[in-house]
Write a protein that holds these residues in place. Structure first.
Motif, PDB file in Angstrom:
ATOM      1  N   SER A 323      24.120   3.120  57.008  1.00 21.53           N
ATOM      2  CA  SER A 323      25.082   1.926  56.846  1.00 21.53           C
ATOM      3  C   SER A 323      25.827   1.970  58.058  1.00 21.53           C
ATOM      4  N   VAL A 324      26.527   3.037  58.471  1.00 21.57           N
ATOM      5  CA  VAL A 324      27.072   3.084  59.719  1.00 21.57           C
ATOM      6  C   VAL A 324      26.418   2.997  60.824  1.00 21.57           C
ATOM      7  N   ILE A 325      25.134   3.311  60.888  1.00 18.53           N
ATOM      8  CA  ILE A 325      24.262   2.839  62.108  1.00 18.53           C
ATOM      9  C   ILE A 325      24.085   1.569  62.191  1.00 18.53           C
ATOM     10  N   ARG A 326      23.849   0.776  61.058  1.00 13.46           N
ATOM     11  CA  ARG A 326      23.461  -0.558  61.133  1.00 13.46           C
ATOM     12  C   ARG A 326      24.838  -1.341  61.609  1.00 13.46           C
ATOM     13  N   ALA A 327      25.913  -0.758  61.265  1.00  9.65           N
ATOM     14  CA  ALA A 327      27.193  -1.374  61.368  1.00  9.65           C
ATOM     15  C   ALA A 327      27.628  -1.019  62.811  1.00  9.65           C
ATOM     16  N   ARG A 328      27.307  -0.086  63.362  1.00 11.84           N
ATOM     17  CA  ARG A 328      28.031   0.599  64.469  1.00 11.84           C
ATOM     18  C   ARG A 328      28.489  -0.378  65.633  1.00 11.84           C
ATOM     19  N   ALA A 329      27.604  -1.350  65.934  1.00 13.28           N
ATOM     20  CA  ALA A 329      28.222  -2.264  66.990  1.00 13.28           C
ATOM     21  C   ALA A 329      29.376  -3.256  66.546  1.00 13.28           C
ATOM     22  N   ALA A 330      29.737  -3.242  65.334  1.00 10.29           N
ATOM     23  CA  ALA A 330      30.655  -3.970  64.717  1.00 10.29           C
ATOM     24  C   ALA A 330      32.029  -3.122  64.259  1.00 10.29           C
ATOM     25  N   LEU A 331      31.765  -1.884  64.548  1.00  8.93           N
ATOM     26  CA  LEU A 331      32.801  -0.758  64.231  1.00  8.93           C
ATOM     27  C   LEU A 331      33.562  -0.283  65.162  1.00  8.93           C
ATOM     28  N   ARG A 332      34.712   0.264  65.217  1.00  9.21           N
ATOM     29  CA  ARG A 332      35.402   1.073  66.199  1.00  9.21           C
ATOM     30  C   ARG A 332      34.603   2.297  66.459  1.00  9.21           C
ATOM     31  N   PRO A 333      34.831   3.134  67.337  1.00 12.05           N
ATOM     32  CA  PRO A 333      34.132   4.439  67.534  1.00 12.05           C
ATOM     33  C   PRO A 333      34.460   5.466  66.652  1.00 12.05           C
ATOM     34  N   ASP A 334      35.445   5.704  65.890  1.00  9.81           N
ATOM     35  CA  ASP A 334      35.758   6.297  64.620  1.00  9.81           C
ATOM     36  C   ASP A 334      36.108   5.691  63.612  1.00  9.81           C
ATOM     37  N   PRO A 335      35.338   4.997  63.051  1.00 10.44           N
ATOM     38  CA  PRO A 335      35.787   4.142  61.802  1.00 10.44           C
ATOM     39  C   PRO A 335      35.957   5.119  60.661  1.00 10.44           C
ATOM     40  N   VAL A 336      36.487   4.457  59.526  1.00  7.67           N
ATOM     41  CA  VAL A 336      36.744   5.090  58.363  1.00  7.67           C
ATOM     42  C   VAL A 336      35.617   4.441  57.316  1.00  7.67           C
ATOM     43  N   VAL A 337      34.982   5.406  56.408  1.00  2.00           N
ATOM     44  CA  VAL A 337      33.916   4.711  55.277  1.00  2.00           C
ATOM     45  C   VAL A 337      34.323   4.836  54.194  1.00  2.00           C
ATOM     46  N   ILE A 338      34.316   4.031  53.330  1.00  2.00           N
ATOM     47  CA  ILE A 338      34.793   4.023  52.017  1.00  2.00           C
ATOM     48  C   ILE A 338      33.395   3.794  51.153  1.00  2.00           C
ATOM     49  N   ALA A 339      32.895   4.787  50.158  1.00  2.00           N
ATOM     50  CA  ALA A 339      31.528   4.235  49.342  1.00  2.00           C
ATOM     51  C   ALA A 339      32.032   4.426  48.061  1.00  2.00           C
ATOM     52  N   THR A 340      31.698   3.437  47.297  1.00  2.00           N
ATOM     53  CA  THR A 340      31.961   3.504  45.633  1.00  2.00           C
ATOM     54  C   THR A 340      30.620   4.180  45.176  1.00  2.00           C
ATOM     55  N   SER A 341      30.416   5.333  44.915  1.00  7.62           N
ATOM     56  CA  SER A 341      29.316   6.082  44.138  1.00  7.62           C
ATOM     57  C   SER A 341      29.729   6.870  43.240  1.00  7.62           C
ATOM     58  N   ILE A 342      28.899   6.700  42.314  1.00  5.46           N
ATOM     59  CA  ILE A 342      29.250   7.299  41.079  1.00  5.46           C
ATOM     60  C   ILE A 342      28.936   9.044  41.102  1.00  5.46           C
ATOM     61  N   CYS A 343      28.222   9.404  42.142  1.00  9.08           N
ATOM     62  CA  CYS A 343      28.201  10.657  42.500  1.00  9.08           C
ATOM     63  C   CYS A 343      28.255  11.816  41.351  1.00  9.08           C
ATOM     64  N   ASP A 344      27.390  11.792  40.473  1.00  5.03           N
ATOM     65  CA  ASP A 344      27.673  12.628  39.382  1.00  5.03           C
ATOM     66  C   ASP A 344      26.619  13.633  39.371  1.00  5.03           C
ATOM     67  N   GLY A 345      25.948  13.993  40.557  1.00  5.24           N
ATOM     68  CA  GLY A 345      25.078  15.294  40.898  1.00  5.24           C
ATOM     69  C   GLY A 345      23.820  15.118  40.293  1.00  5.24           C
ATOM     70  N   TRP A 346      23.415  13.970  39.826  1.00  5.65           N
ATOM     71  CA  TRP A 346      22.007  13.723  39.320  1.00  5.65           C
ATOM     72  C   TRP A 346      21.010  13.785  40.618  1.00  5.65           C
ATOM     73  N   PHE A 347      20.187  14.721  40.632  1.00  6.65           N
ATOM     74  CA  PHE A 347      19.215  14.764  41.856  1.00  6.65           C
ATOM     75  C   PHE A 347      17.958  14.029  41.565  1.00  6.65           C
ATOM     76  N   ASN A 348      17.559  13.715  40.255  1.00  7.10           N
ATOM     77  CA  ASN A 348      16.343  13.208  39.860  1.00  7.10           C
ATOM     78  C   ASN A 348      15.153  14.177  40.310  1.00  7.10           C
ATOM     79  N   SER A 349      15.152  15.318  39.654  1.00  7.67           N
ATOM     80  CA  SER A 349      14.356  16.424  40.381  1.00  7.67           C
ATOM     81  C   SER A 349      12.547  16.031  39.871  1.00  7.67           C
ATOM     82  N   ARG A 350      12.446  15.050  39.007  1.00 15.03           N
ATOM     83  CA  ARG A 350      10.922  14.391  39.022  1.00 15.03           C
ATOM     84  C   ARG A 350      10.625  13.986  40.472  1.00 15.03           C
TER      85      ARG A 350
END
Length: 480
Positions: A323-350
């Protein structure tokens, strides 16, 4: 303030954002070109009028052995007029006109290092009628670990390893079905990217899906003029030097609903040149004003790579890097990124069997780039190879390549916040900062920026992505 719904887990979370935030949704603020009224006729016309090549019927003869390679389930759609479903039957018709028996044709799913698709999934991709017409024994997955099914060629002109599916060099003609769609890796899918990533082995893929290529200044924003893209072309050219005749490709420029905007067929170079302008028109969104300070992303539990992409910490960070790469030309050189991710550690090992072990290995590294020293040992472990070959799992190097893309966000952004992480330690393990809410992250971003930040918001990361550029931004995805 304005209220915006961001994807989060299996649902959404509502957040309050400044009125001036630029929200990027499908069709907003960018209007896409109209899709073709008759994609079947457009594809038939492309085959009748190939660019830089004779027609297929003139490239074959009775007894010719032919391979048709098509993209896997990660992109392209499965609706009745999806490009694969339209192109493959027309190609079979064209081959029969040239005297080729269907028993001499093989369909190869160009998965690269993705998981193998089941025959039910093949029928969904190609249509039941194609499976009946060909017979399931003539429809196979590429297997990057099949010692007898792979051939090692001389290195490319860039010095990259070239391991390729044996069908490519043994066939009298190899036809590619590709999608010219916006992609953070080299600007667009299709063209040279199709065979160089879909039909090769991991030792070849690691030559370009590596920090040495992905940290170059020409990699982001995505551009067809990058060194990465030239590596793909050089690998394709080395393949063609060992083939009876060059690839014949049938590429479609797709809109955000995977509908065809343009179809071109023929030699890869000519088809790329004829496709990238329209692909850029579809993909590039030019925004008013100066570059933004903050990129806000809504991330679901699962999207294009598979179930759990938004919970698996490696894939979560890869999606942020892309996402940063896709938006790179519309962002300052050192942007801040905020993502809403549930990030519960489920890797889906299957589906992603090596990922938990790769994550654990990453924790012993000071920086993700140190993972390059572990590639040979990790990617040759029999349990991961077996899972890829026989259990519909992703290849072990796929995890490494995703880690490298995630490191792009870590290196380019001054901070990456994971809002709502249910397993904060997994966010921390990827170099991100877990935080309770988007509001808290915005407060931190304001302090980092030193003023009220300008925001770009992508509420639904599951939807087709655009390449963003501002009038004051850097080079856009199109460089043709």
């Amino acid at each position: 303030m304005r209220r915006v719904q961001l994807e989060y887990g299996s649902g959404h979370v509502e957040v309050d954002l400044p009125d001036g935030a630029v929200v990027i949704r499908t069709g907003e603020p960018h209007r896409e070109p109209w899709p073709l009224e008759d994609p079947v006729e457009a594809t038939r016309s492309a085959l009748e009028n190939p660019l830089g090549s004779d027609r297929i019927r003139d490239l074959v003869r009775p007894g010719s052995r032919v391979t048709i390679a098509f993209p896997d389930r990660v992109k392209g759609g499965t609706h009745a007029t999806a490009h694969r479903r339209v192109a493959v039957p027309l190609l079979l018709d064209e081959l029969e006109r040239g005297g080729v028996r269907l028993s001499d044709v093989r369909l190869v799913n160009a998965i690269g290092l993705h998981r193998k698709n089941t025959m039910d999934e093949m029928a969904e991709l190609l249509g039941e009628h194609v499976v009946r017409r060909m017979g399931p024994e003539r429809i196979v997955n590429h297997d990057a670990e099949d010692a007898e099914g792979m051939v090692t060629l001389e290195r490319s002109d860039h010095g990259d390893a070239v391991e390729v599916n044996r069908c490519v060099v043994d066939s009298d003609l190899t036809i590619l079905v590709g999608h010219a769609s916006g992609n953070p890796y080299g600007g667009f899918s299709g063209g040279s990217k199709m065979p160089s990533t879909g039909l090769t082995g991991w030792r070849s893929i690691r030559c370009h899906h590596t920090p040495a290529s992905m940290t170059r200044r020409d990699f982001a924003p995505p551009t067809t003029g990058s060194y990465f893209r030239s590596q793909l072309a050089a690998i394709r050219q080395r393949m063609e030097s060992a083939m009876p005749q060059p690839f014949f490709t049938v590429d479609a420029v797709l809109d955000s609903q995977s509908r065809q905007l343009r179809v071109r067929a023929g030699a890869i170079g000519a088809v790329e040149e004829a496709s990238w302008g329209m692909a850029s028109e579809r993909t590039e969104v030019r925004l008013p004003g100066p570059p933004a300070d903050v990129l806000v992303i809504g991330m679901p539990r699962g999207f294009h790579y598979g179930a759990g992409m938004g919970t698996n910490p490696i894939l979560m960070m890869q999606a942020i890097g892309a996402s940063v790469i896709r938006a790179r030309a519309a962002l300052r050189p050192d942007p801040v990124v905020i993502a809403t991710s549930i990030c519960d550690g489920w890797f889906n090992s299957r589906e992603f069997p090596p990922y938990a072990a790769a994550y654990d290995l990453l924790q012993s590294c000071r920086h993700p780039h140190e993972m390059t020293a572990h590639e040979d040992n990790f990617c040759n472990q029999p349990q991961w190879i077996s899972a890829y070959r026989h259990q519909h799992g992703y290849h072990p190097f796929h995890a490494f390549s995703m880690i490298y893309m995630g490191s792009v966000a870590r290196d380019l952004a001054q901070a990456v916040y994971i809002a709502g992480a249910q397993s904060p330690e997994h966010a921390t393990g990827m170099g991100a900062t877990p935080i309770d809410s988007v509001g808290d992250a915005l407060a931190d971003a304001t302090a980092l920026v030193g003023r009220d930040p300008r925001l770009i918001v992508i509420p639904e990361l599951s939807k087709p992505a655009y390449h963003l550029v501002t009038h004051e931004g850097t080079r856009s995805a199109r460089n043709v």
